[in-house]
Design an enzyme around this catalytic site. Structure first.
Site, PDB file in Angstrom:
ATOM      1  N   HIS A   7      -3.113   6.824   3.755  1.00  0.00           N
ATOM      2  CA  HIS A   7      -3.260   5.154   3.862  1.00  0.00           C
ATOM      3  C   HIS A   7      -4.425   4.808   4.647  1.00  0.00           C
ATOM      4  O   HIS A   7      -5.192   3.946   4.212  1.00  0.00           O
ATOM      5  CB  HIS A   7      -1.693   4.747   4.375  1.00  0.00           C
ATOM      6  CG  HIS A   7      -2.139   3.156   5.200  1.00  0.00           C
ATOM      7  ND1 HIS A   7      -2.301   2.643   6.567  1.00  0.00           N
ATOM      8  CD2 HIS A   7      -1.384   2.026   4.475  1.00  0.00           C
ATOM      9  CE1 HIS A   7      -2.252   1.251   6.148  1.00  0.00           C
ATOM     10  NE2 HIS A   7      -1.844   0.797   4.923  1.00  0.00           N
TER      11      HIS A   7
ATOM     12  N   ARG B  58       0.616   8.319   5.767  1.00  0.00           N
ATOM     13  CA  ARG B  58       0.095   7.230   6.743  1.00  0.00           C
ATOM     14  C   ARG B  58      -1.156   7.954   6.975  1.00  0.00           C
ATOM     15  O   ARG B  58      -2.532   7.286   7.025  1.00  0.00           O
ATOM     16  CB  ARG B  58       0.429   6.969   8.374  1.00  0.00           C
ATOM     17  CG  ARG B  58      -0.024   6.226   9.191  1.00  0.00           C
ATOM     18  CD  ARG B  58       0.638   5.456  10.052  1.00  0.00           C
ATOM     19  NE  ARG B  58       2.130   4.164   9.315  1.00  0.00           N
ATOM     20  CZ  ARG B  58       1.442   3.477   9.197  1.00  0.00           C
ATOM     21  NH1 ARG B  58       0.364   2.581   9.525  1.00  0.00           N
ATOM     22  NH2 ARG B  58       2.714   2.195   8.747  1.00  0.00           N
TER      23      ARG B  58
ATOM     24  N   SER C 182       1.101  -0.795  -0.212  1.00  0.00           N
ATOM     25  CA  SER C 182       0.217  -0.299   0.224  1.00  0.00           C
ATOM     26  C   SER C 182       0.611   1.178   0.173  1.00  0.00           C
ATOM     27  O   SER C 182       0.551   2.124  -0.932  1.00  0.00           O
ATOM     28  CB  SER C 182      -0.632   0.383   1.592  1.00  0.00           C
ATOM     29  OG  SER C 182      -1.624  -1.352   1.567  1.00  0.00           O
TER      30      SER C 182
END
Lengths: 208, 208
Positions: free
Chosen positions: B41, B38, B15
């Site tokens: 994500h 992040r 990812s």
């Protein structure tokens, strides 16, 4: 800027007015619309007008289950934390997340699978009605699809809104073909916050 | 579609590769970049490349506080639930959310303010270093600004990522002017998930 005198409920009311003004044309039913608006409220992301998908009467199925005291199963403790458990309890329901359970970790290790899969297996044996709210793990959705097609599980509603870049899009399309009531955010977007928001949007149609 | 054999850490790795490929040009430092990635994500939303704003050395300030065993104060139990409390504890830190505390509710009622404001006042008396992670209530950020400018609080880091349509944009700009280390998602977007993701991105730069 002074500290807002407005109460949180007033701010929420004004927020929903802004969302209504800005969301533009849509094809949602009167029961679906509050779900869409609450997801936008929790994300400030109008993409959900395009990607939120409801199977026929999915909202009605969720409302009916909640009125009967459903168990809402989540795939993260974060989603569980975001659900209005006071109203859920007033309706006789509970929220469960088995992700951090030691038996789930053990089961996942021995089966070589994810804790999300093992936690769905554990949840499948709970008495119904069951609502699954998946905001994180596509493997949880895939496992639910397997259990449903193998007639080992008949959920009242599947909320399929995992977020991510790997297997997520495919897992959502899969659950939309499972012939169960489903609310899905097609594409990559979603999350534990979105899963909780959808559960709360259903709860608030019953009680606030 | 078969159940993914890939382990969650492998999926996360892939990812992040996809995020790196797709995020395009940016101006972030090597310490800031993992925070931005992040957040993407956890949201699948590349708008954060544009709206995430770091004051100078904000990440370094956060890392230093966490290494000293910081207390991370959130404005929702959902954000607290999303923080990796195992790693936080290994560093000697804890996560706190006072929103549901009876004394906070009482204080808010008697002062005619929000529980978010009262919970920030309560948190301000905790021993440091303190990291505030605000993903929901703009009033919490405004209160932090007041406490900081009145020299009643010196936080190690303020993560200002409330989501919403009323007072949110303004509260974020306010905290960026408070002359404390801050990580802010400018505009309407953010959320408890984003607040937790930022804390975790800092934790994972120290330990994984």
């Amino acid at each position: 800027m002074k500290l807002a005198q407005a109460l949180p409920m007033e701010i929420e009311h004004r927020s929903f007015e802004i969302i209504t003004e800005e969301m533009g044309p849509h094809h949602f039913s009167q029961k679906e619309l509050p779900v869409v608006k609450r997801v936008i409220h929790t994300s400030a992301d109008f993409d959900y007008v395009q990607n939120l998908t409801f199977t026929e009467n999915a909202v009605e199925a969720g409302l009916s289950a909640l009125q009967k005291g459903a168990t809402v199963v989540t795939d993260t403790n974060m989603a569980k934390a975001g659900i209005n458990k006071k109203i859920l309890a007033e309706l006789g329901g509970t929220a469960e997340c088995f992700m951090a359970d030691p038996d789930v970790e053990k089961l996942a290790k021995s089966a070589g699978t994810t804790r999300a899969v093992a936690s769905m297996e554990k949840a499948a044996s709970l008495p119904g009605p069951l609502i699954f709210a998946v905001g994180n793990a596509p493997t949880a959705l895939i496992k639910l699809y397997e259990l449903i097609t193998q007639k080992q599980l008949e959920p009242a509603l599947v909320i399929g809104v995992p977020v991510g870049f790997v297997n997520v899009v495919e897992a959502k399309e899969l659950i939309l073909g499972a012939k169960v009531p489903a609310i899905v955010a097609r594409g990559r977007k979603g999350g534990s916050n979105v899963a909780a928001a959808i559960v709360n949007a259903l709860l608030y149609q019953i009680k606030r």
